[in-house]
Design an enzyme around this catalytic site. Structure first.
Site, short mmCIF file in Angstrom:
data_model
loop_
_atom_site.label_atom_id
_atom_site.label_comp_id
_atom_site.label_asym_id
_atom_site.label_seq_id
_atom_site.Cartn_x
_atom_site.Cartn_y
_atom_site.Cartn_z
N CYS A 1 20.85 -30.88 96.17
CA CYS A 1 21.53 -31.76 95.23
C CYS A 1 21.18 -31.45 93.78
CB CYS A 1 21.19 -33.22 95.54
SG CYS A 1 21.83 -33.79 97.13
N ALA A 2 20.08 -30.77 93.52
CA ALA A 2 19.72 -30.39 92.15
C ALA A 2 20.48 -29.17 91.67
CB ALA A 2 18.22 -30.12 92.05
#
Length: 350
Positions: free
Chosen positions: A142-143
């Site tokens: 997700c980063a």
């Protein structure tokens, strides 16, 4: 004098199959309820995510049958290539460029394995030059949208005048599991969708929105918070700690520390643009950043319309803010496996 990278164009794309949240809940109930007594207790998760709909690369019937690595990989390659081409063409059109103008491609993806990598597979369809530089990035989860933008900006700054294309693409739905009877699997089923975002960057000329600074923080002893396991069936999701609690406890200090390294303070940020993991994560972000409840409106809209698409999700938020007019300074933030916080400060001149 350093020539900072500017955003030339931002675009997003979702695959063709629309899933309503209540439709996904019913499908999950049909598959799991008889074998997993805790399912009905956990089913409230579907209503609490803030998600109304999301998208997948396969029709819902495809997900109702057990799938192994070969089928998942074939679905990934077909779906990812089509989505990559679509979102890249949108970004190129908005930048008034064609594939032959791109000098560097950064591809961010953690939900499938492709060798040759995705940008190589679609190079012909996009008209990329034979000498294009390729930077595939795996494992950021997700980063990845924010970390990928940071990587792309540094590559642009290293070659002023070069056109850098960033594509963040995730097909999270292909990791759906029938065999994992766990809370983590129910959480994943309630949250994740497929999508892609693309950004064209260039340093050295024009551009009203520039990458001012970037920063990251990796917390020690947090490998269990988020990630993948890998077995004969495919990827299996890892969620072993409550992310909203972690956000409330640690994010505010981490953001302040990263901003300090940028020689900025929290009060210097006019708008936070955050990866919206779900409704509870958004509320935790507002609390950790001392924002009024409801401030992260683009984040809530994106999660409602598309679900959590992992890496590209925050770039969907950026696109909405970009279209409505960015303030002088924004800070993109995203949390991902590691456990990692990635930040990019944007400076916008009206």
């Amino acid at each position: 004098m350093k020539q900072t990278a500017a955003l030339v164009a931002v675009a997003t794309s979702v695959p063709p199959y629309l899933f309503r949240q209540e439709q996904v809940l019913q499908a999950a109930r049909n598959l799991l309820a008889d074998r997993y007594p805790e399912f009905e207790t956990l089913s409230s998760l579907f209503a609490n995510t803030g998600i109304q709909r999301r998208y997948g690369v396969k029709p819902v019937e495809w997900y109702l049958e057990p799938r192994g690595w070969p089928e998942r990989t074939q679905a990934f390659l077909e779906g990812a290539e089509a989505l990559f081409v679509d979102v890249a063409r949108k970004a190129l059109f908005r930048a008034n460029l064609s594939g032959v103008d791109i000098d560097v491609v950064v591809t961010v993806c953690s939900t499938g394995i492709a060798t040759p990598t995705l940008e190589a597979r679609v190079a012909g369809r996009l008209g990329l030059r034979p000498d294009v530089s390729r930077v595939p990035v795996f494992g950021l989860g997700c980063a990845g949208g924010v970390s990928g933008l940071s990587i792309a900006s540094r590559l642009a700054e290293a070659r002023p005048g070069a056109n850098v294309l960033l594509v963040a693409l995730e097909l999270c739905t292909l990791a759906v599991r029938h065999d994992e009877l766990s809370k983590a699997n129910i959480v994943a089923a309630s949250l994740f969708g497929d999508g892609a975002a693309a950004i064209v960057l260039r340093a050295g000329d024009g551009g009203s929105t520039r990458i001012e600074a970037t920063g990251e923080q990796l917390w020690p002893d947090t490998l269990d918070i988020m990630g993948w396991t890998v077995d004969r069936e495919g990827f299996g999701v890892v969620f072993q700690r409550t992310i909203p609690d972690f956000v409330r406890q640690h994010l505010g200090t981490a953001v302040a520390d990263i901003l300090a390294r940028m020689q900025l303070a929290v009060d210097d940020v006019d708008r936070f643009l955050c990866h919206p993991g779900g409704a509870k994560v958004i509320a935790a972000l507002e609390r950790a950043l001392a924002l009024d409840q409801g401030t992260l409106d683009h984040e809530r809209d994106v999660i409602a319309d598309c679900g959590n698409m992992s890496a590209p999700t925050v770039l969907f938020v950026l696109e909405r803010a970009w279209m409505r007019g960015l303030p002088p300074r924004s800070l993109l933030t995203a949390l991902g496996p590691g456990f990692t916080l990635s930040c990019v400060a944007l400076r916008h001149a009206a």
